[in-house]
Enzyme design. Structure first.
Site, PDB file in Angstrom:
ATOM      1  N   GLU A 209       0.888  -0.996  -0.191  1.00 33.59           N
ATOM      2  CA  GLU A 209       0.679   0.021  -0.110  1.00 33.59           C
ATOM      3  C   GLU A 209       0.436   1.194   0.103  1.00 33.59           C
ATOM      4  O   GLU A 209       1.882   1.606   0.686  1.00 33.59           O
ATOM      5  CB  GLU A 209      -0.412  -0.096   1.041  1.00 33.59           C
ATOM      6  CG  GLU A 209      -2.384   0.941   1.943  1.00 33.59           C
ATOM      7  CD  GLU A 209      -2.641   0.532   2.089  1.00 33.59           C
ATOM      8  OE1 GLU A 209      -3.147  -0.436   2.254  1.00 33.59           O
ATOM      9  OE2 GLU A 209      -3.877   2.359   2.770  1.00 33.59           O
TER      10      GLU A 209
ATOM     11  N   LYS B 125      -7.996  -0.365  10.945  1.00 35.05           N
ATOM     12  CA  LYS B 125      -7.362  -1.372   9.500  1.00 35.05           C
ATOM     13  C   LYS B 125      -5.853  -0.608   9.460  1.00 35.05           C
ATOM     14  O   LYS B 125      -4.749  -1.191   8.989  1.00 35.05           O
ATOM     15  CB  LYS B 125      -8.262  -1.399   8.473  1.00 35.05           C
ATOM     16  CG  LYS B 125      -7.897  -1.404   7.494  1.00 35.05           C
ATOM     17  CD  LYS B 125      -7.379  -1.207   6.820  1.00 35.05           C
ATOM     18  CE  LYS B 125      -6.347  -1.590   5.113  1.00 35.05           C
ATOM     19  NZ  LYS B 125      -5.491  -0.477   4.269  1.00 35.05           N
TER      20      LYS B 125
ATOM     21  N   ASP C  22       3.623 -14.107  11.704  1.00 36.99           N
ATOM     22  CA  ASP C  22       2.612 -14.141  11.474  1.00 36.99           C
ATOM     23  C   ASP C  22       1.612 -13.132  10.783  1.00 36.99           C
ATOM     24  O   ASP C  22       1.048 -12.657  12.375  1.00 36.99           O
ATOM     25  CB  ASP C  22       1.865 -15.278  12.102  1.00 36.99           C
ATOM     26  CG  ASP C  22       0.846 -16.370  11.920  1.00 36.99           C
ATOM     27  OD1 ASP C  22      -0.124 -15.691  11.386  1.00 36.99           O
ATOM     28  OD2 ASP C  22       0.003 -17.726  12.289  1.00 36.99           O
TER      29      ASP C  22
ATOM     30  N   HIS D 199      -2.398  10.140  -0.980  1.00 38.09           N
ATOM     31  CA  HIS D 199      -2.755   8.762  -1.248  1.00 38.09           C
ATOM     32  C   HIS D 199      -2.852   8.677  -3.109  1.00 38.09           C
ATOM     33  O   HIS D 199      -2.094   7.857  -3.275  1.00 38.09           O
ATOM     34  CB  HIS D 199      -3.678   8.331  -0.775  1.00 38.09           C
ATOM     35  CG  HIS D 199      -3.695   6.932  -0.405  1.00 38.09           C
ATOM     36  ND1 HIS D 199      -2.888   5.976  -0.049  1.00 38.09           N
ATOM     37  CD2 HIS D 199      -4.635   5.890  -0.894  1.00 38.09           C
ATOM     38  CE1 HIS D 199      -3.088   5.185  -0.191  1.00 38.09           C
ATOM     39  NE2 HIS D 199      -4.311   4.507  -1.457  1.00 38.09           N
TER      40      HIS D 199
END
Ligand code: MEV
Length: 430
Positions: free
Chosen positions: A90, A268, A284, A382
């Site tokens: 991202e 998130k 993990d 972004h």
């Protein structure tokens, strides 16, 4: 169009696929999917992970998927400067974390702590005739259980880990009560899944015998709430800019803490930073993510993993606390050569420090996202990075990428269609 006959339809039943060489597997996959020569060649490249090694890591291996690794700068954590590797696809994530860390660097950066490095193994026992008597019996056998656990993993014990505690829980499930035993194990520098699962499997038949029940699941819990990493930092008002921005961040946090729809996105954003470091260090990501989200819902409502408040002198203080089951031994951490090199960049003293660093990155990521959202919105920053990706996707290369991205940003139109049209114009003029 004629229907293909049965023997022309490619079958996914490929017996012994795992026994084929990697090249043979690729051939079979290419034939099955009718891959172009370009696609087949792309899959045949394994990047900086040797085919032989990768073939031993997972089953039916055919190729690798390279994810960019960026280095987050400006992190000062517990008085020590660190460069933090982040693996993410991202755009903006690494820049945002570095920016947030820069804005609190002058005030001392991040202070962190860890509750312990204990993991929980769960043993489910069904059909226990008398759950209260079972609880008492297990309690009576605590010393015996501790001894059995320690015998399971003498190496862990020699490193200062091993059995710590036992808990017996009665769970009222849809079909009736079940007894669930928690074995608490200090797994030190290991994430601990193997150690805990082995212990749980060893103990299950004995626990069933002592309680008169039937053992079923024996597995670690990813809700690692005895392995909580915490980080806090103060962002001075002068670094934030205006008091309205600080108050905007606090209001953004209050929104997330009160509303699960917003909390999911807020968390998130935190996980953008956390998962990137977890992945770069060979840990993990799914285990950490599952633990984080379960912890965020521990009150019965899904809430923010971070808290934000105004300090008495008007600065902004952020804190974060979440389960962080990461290790430095076992798994990919020793096996993957790139992970080993990235760990050499970060150079954590132990798994606990790695966990604390990851929490700090999560907090920084959250600060950056909330600051952008509470001011100009995330699209400007972004989209400028996104524009570069769109330009590459449209076929731009070399200096065309920058030129095309700049044109799309100026035109406030960043899309594949615009990129293709503008690239055509650029090339026509060249
Ligand atoms: C995007 O990947 C992450 C954000 O949505 C996080 C947030 O909304 O806080 C920007």
């Amino acid at each position: 169009m004629a229907k293909p006959s049965e023997d022309q339809i490619p079958s996914s039943r490929i017996s012994g696929f795992y026994n084929l060489s990697v090249a043979e597997r690729l051939q079979r996959v290419s034939a099955f999917a009718g891959l172009s020569a370009d696609h087949a060649e792309q899959l045949a490249r394994s990047g900086n992970l040797e085919t032989d090694l990768a073939d031993h890591m997972i089953e039916n291996f055919v190729t690798t998927l390279a994810i960019p690794v960026g280095i987050a700068t400006n992190f000062r954590i517990d008085g020590r400067d660190l460069l933090v590797p982040m693996a993410t696809e991202e755009s903006s994530v690494v820049a945002a974390a570095s920016n947030a860390a820069r804005q609190c660097y002058g005030a001392g950066g991040f202070t962190t702590s860890l509750s312990a490095s204990e993991m929980i193994g769960q043993i489910q026992i069904l059909d226990v005739p008398d759950p209260d008597a079972a609880t008492a019996e297990i309690g009576r056998r605590r010393a015996e259980i501790a001894e059995l656990c320690e015998a399971c993993d003498p190496l862990l014990v020699s490193l200062g880990g091993g059995f710590r505690d036992i808990e017996v829980r009665r769970i009222d499930a849809a079909s009736g009560p079940m007894v669930v035993v928690h074995i608490i194990v200090d797994t030190r520098d290991a994430m601990g899944a193997n150690a805990v699962n082995s212990i749980a499997e060893r103990l299950a038949p004995l626990l069933a015998e002592w309680t008169g029940g039937r053992p079923l699941l024996r597995i670690l819990s990813n809700l690692a709430d005895r392995r909580l990493a915490r980080a806090e930092a103060v962002w001075p008002l002068a670094a934030i800019g205006r008091s309205e921005v600080r108050d905007g961040l606090i209001a953004a946090f209050e929104f997330a803490d009160a509303d699960p729809y917003r909390a999911a996105t807020h968390n998130k954003g935190i996980m953008n930073g956390i998962s990137a470091v977890v992945l770069a260090t060979g840990n993990d990501t799914r285990a950490v993510e599952a633990g984080a989200h379960a912890f965020a819902a521990r009150s019965g409502r899904y809430r923010s993993l971070s808290t934000w408040s105004r300090t008495p002198n008007g600065d902004l203080k952020g804190t974060i606390e979440l389960p962080m089951a990461v290790g430095l031994v076992g798994g990919l951490t020793r096996l993957h050569p790139t992970v080993r090199a990235l760990l050499a960049v970060l150079a954590p003293d132990n798994a606990g420090q790695l966990a604390r660093v990851i929490a700090a990155v999560g907090l920084a990521q959250n600060f950056a996202a909330m600051k952008a959202l509470a001011t100009e919105g995330i699209q400007r920053g972004h989209m400028s990075l996104h524009a570069h990706n769109i330009a590459i996707g449209a076929g731009a290369s070399g200096t065309e990428i920058e030129a095309l991205a700049a044109r799309m940003i100026a035109a406030r139109s960043i899309s594949a269609a615009t990129a293709e049209a503008m690239l055509g114009e650029l090339r026509a003029r060249a």
